[in-house]
Write a protein that holds these residues in place. Structure first.
Motif, PDB file in Angstrom:
ATOM      1  N   GLY A   7      -3.716 -19.241  -7.216  1.00 28.49           N
ATOM      2  CA  GLY A   7      -2.653 -20.057  -6.657  1.00 28.49           C
ATOM      3  C   GLY A   7      -1.404 -19.326  -6.230  1.00 28.49           C
ATOM      4  N   HIS A   8      -1.321 -18.006  -6.443  1.00 29.88           N
ATOM      5  CA  HIS A   8      -0.121 -17.299  -6.024  1.00 29.88           C
ATOM      6  C   HIS A   8      -0.401 -15.828  -5.698  1.00 29.88           C
ATOM      7  CE1 HIS A   8      -0.231 -16.910 -10.444  1.00 29.88           C
ATOM      8  NE2 HIS A   8       0.320 -15.730 -10.247  1.00 29.88           N
ATOM      9  N   VAL A   9       0.550 -15.245  -5.002  1.00 28.74           N
ATOM     10  CA  VAL A   9       0.504 -13.841  -4.614  1.00 28.74           C
ATOM     11  C   VAL A   9       1.509 -13.096  -5.485  1.00 28.74           C
ATOM     12  CG1 VAL A   9       0.854 -12.217  -2.714  1.00 28.74           C
ATOM     13  CG2 VAL A   9      -0.014 -14.507  -2.243  1.00 28.74           C
ATOM     14  N   VAL A  10       1.109 -11.973  -6.035  1.00 27.76           N
ATOM     15  CA  VAL A  10       1.992 -11.164  -6.875  1.00 27.76           C
ATOM     16  C   VAL A  10       2.302  -9.864  -6.136  1.00 27.76           C
ATOM     17  CG1 VAL A  10       2.246  -9.990  -9.085  1.00 27.76           C
ATOM     18  CG2 VAL A  10       0.974 -12.124  -8.953  1.00 27.76           C
ATOM     19  N   VAL A  11       3.593  -9.602  -5.921  1.00 27.05           N
ATOM     20  CA  VAL A  11       4.037  -8.389  -5.242  1.00 27.05           C
ATOM     21  C   VAL A  11       4.853  -7.580  -6.237  1.00 27.05           C
ATOM     22  CG1 VAL A  11       5.351  -7.453  -3.317  1.00 27.05           C
ATOM     23  CG2 VAL A  11       4.143  -9.612  -3.047  1.00 27.05           C
ATOM     24  N   ARG A  12       4.425  -6.328  -6.457  1.00 29.95           N
ATOM     25  CA  ARG A  12       5.146  -5.446  -7.378  1.00 29.95           C
ATOM     26  C   ARG A  12       5.664  -4.238  -6.604  1.00 29.95           C
ATOM     27  NH1 ARG A  12       5.078  -3.901 -13.183  1.00 29.95           N
ATOM     28  NH2 ARG A  12       4.341  -6.011 -13.400  1.00 29.95           N
ATOM     29  N   CYS A  13       6.962  -4.037  -6.709  1.00 31.20           N
ATOM     30  CA  CYS A  13       7.629  -2.908  -6.047  1.00 31.20           C
ATOM     31  C   CYS A  13       7.452  -1.649  -6.894  1.00 31.20           C
ATOM     32  CB  CYS A  13       9.110  -3.247  -5.870  1.00 31.20           C
ATOM     33  SG  CYS A  13      10.073  -1.933  -5.098  1.00 31.20           S
ATOM     34  N   ASP A  14       7.703  -0.498  -6.298  1.00 29.27           N
ATOM     35  CA  ASP A  14       7.640   0.762  -7.036  1.00 29.27           C
ATOM     36  C   ASP A  14       8.690   0.840  -8.135  1.00 29.27           C
ATOM     37  OD1 ASP A  14       5.489   1.769  -5.708  1.00 29.27           O
ATOM     38  OD2 ASP A  14       6.649   3.043  -4.352  1.00 29.27           O
ATOM     39  N   GLY A  67       0.796  -1.212   0.000  1.00 31.92           N
ATOM     40  CA  GLY A  67       0.000   0.000   0.000  1.00 31.92           C
ATOM     41  C   GLY A  67       0.830   1.263   0.000  1.00 31.92           C
ATOM     42  N   ARG A  68       2.070   1.177   0.432  1.00 35.49           N
ATOM     43  CA  ARG A  68       2.932   2.358   0.457  1.00 35.49           C
ATOM     44  C   ARG A  68       3.940   2.326  -0.690  1.00 35.49           C
ATOM     45  NH1 ARG A  68       6.106   4.452   5.716  1.00 35.49           N
ATOM     46  NH2 ARG A  68       4.893   6.358   5.663  1.00 35.49           N
ATOM     47  N   ASN A  69       4.735   1.281  -0.771  1.00 39.11           N
ATOM     48  CA  ASN A  69       5.706   1.184  -1.855  1.00 39.11           C
ATOM     49  C   ASN A  69       5.636  -0.172  -2.554  1.00 39.11           C
ATOM     50  OD1 ASN A  69       6.861  -0.413   0.086  1.00 39.11           O
ATOM     51  ND2 ASN A  69       8.887   0.476  -0.062  1.00 39.11           N
ATOM     52  N   ALA A  70       4.576  -0.921  -2.299  1.00 42.44           N
ATOM     53  CA  ALA A  70       4.401  -2.220  -2.953  1.00 42.44           C
ATOM     54  C   ALA A  70       2.922  -2.456  -3.223  1.00 42.44           C
ATOM     55  CB  ALA A  70       4.950  -3.338  -2.086  1.00 42.44           C
ATOM     56  N   ARG A  71       2.670  -3.128  -4.311  1.00 43.08           N
ATOM     57  CA  ARG A  71       1.306  -3.485  -4.683  1.00 43.08           C
ATOM     58  C   ARG A  71       1.180  -4.996  -4.570  1.00 43.08           C
ATOM     59  NH1 ARG A  71      -0.457  -2.295 -10.646  1.00 43.08           N
ATOM     60  NH2 ARG A  71      -0.403  -4.534 -10.883  1.00 43.08           N
ATOM     61  N   VAL A  72       0.183  -5.472  -3.844  1.00 39.41           N
ATOM     62  CA  VAL A  72      -0.005  -6.910  -3.633  1.00 39.41           C
ATOM     63  C   VAL A  72      -1.327  -7.311  -4.266  1.00 39.41           C
ATOM     64  CG1 VAL A  72      -0.223  -8.736  -1.922  1.00 39.41           C
ATOM     65  CG2 VAL A  72       1.286  -6.808  -1.485  1.00 39.41           C
ATOM     66  N   ARG A  73      -1.270  -8.339  -5.098  1.00 45.09           N
ATOM     67  CA  ARG A  73      -2.465  -8.857  -5.752  1.00 45.09           C
ATOM     68  C   ARG A  73      -2.518 -10.364  -5.573  1.00 45.09           C
ATOM     69  NH1 ARG A  73      -3.448  -4.217  -5.515  1.00 45.09           N
ATOM     70  NH2 ARG A  73      -3.823  -2.790  -7.220  1.00 45.09           N
ATOM     71  N   LEU A  74      -3.717 -10.888  -5.442  1.00 45.82           N
ATOM     72  CA  LEU A  74      -3.920 -12.328  -5.333  1.00 45.82           C
ATOM     73  C   LEU A  74      -4.418 -12.851  -6.665  1.00 45.82           C
ATOM     74  CD1 LEU A  74      -5.729 -12.479  -1.888  1.00 45.82           C
ATOM     75  CD2 LEU A  74      -3.304 -12.705  -2.366  1.00 45.82           C
ATOM     76  N   GLN A  75      -3.752 -13.891  -7.167  1.00 45.62           N
ATOM     77  CA  GLN A  75      -4.178 -14.526  -8.400  1.00 45.62           C
ATOM     78  C   GLN A  75      -4.360 -16.008  -8.134  1.00 45.62           C
ATOM     79  OE1 GLN A  75      -1.467 -13.477 -11.534  1.00 45.62           O
ATOM     80  NE2 GLN A  75      -2.181 -11.377 -11.608  1.00 45.62           N
TER      81      GLN A  75
END
Length: 91
Positions: A74-81, A64-72
């Motif tokens: 079977g897996h979790v996707v974390v995207r950095c800024d 929420g601050r410098n990373a975006r977390v999404r659930l797909q």
């Protein structure tokens, strides 16, 4: 637990606190130092530390601050800024 593992745990806590205060540069240095200690002592970093740090820019991630977390499926996707993406399976 050896001295190196205790130091890594302490650096992870310091990085978490530094990001909470808004000092991203200091947190990045803590992450780099912890990774270097782990490499020198042939230790694996704790799972929570690996999941909350960016491999590309060494930032300590706060969703929420410098990373975006999404659930797909079977897996979790974390995207950095910085644009780096990490995928982890559900545990």
């Amino acid at each position: 637990m050896g001295i190196a593992a205790e130091r890594i745990d302490r650096l992870a806590a310091l990085a978490r606190a530094a990001v909470a205060e808004g000092r991203e540069d200091r947190a990045r240095e803590y992450v780099r130092l912890a990774r270097r200690i782990a490499e020198r002592n042939r230790l694996t970093l704790p799972r929570s530390f690996r999941r909350f740090t960016c491999d590309a820019c060494d930032a300590y991630l706060r969703p929420g601050r410098n990373a975006r977390v999404r659930l797909q499926d079977g897996h979790v996707v974390v995207r950095c800024d910085c644009g780096a993406t990490a995928r982890y399976p559900y545990d």
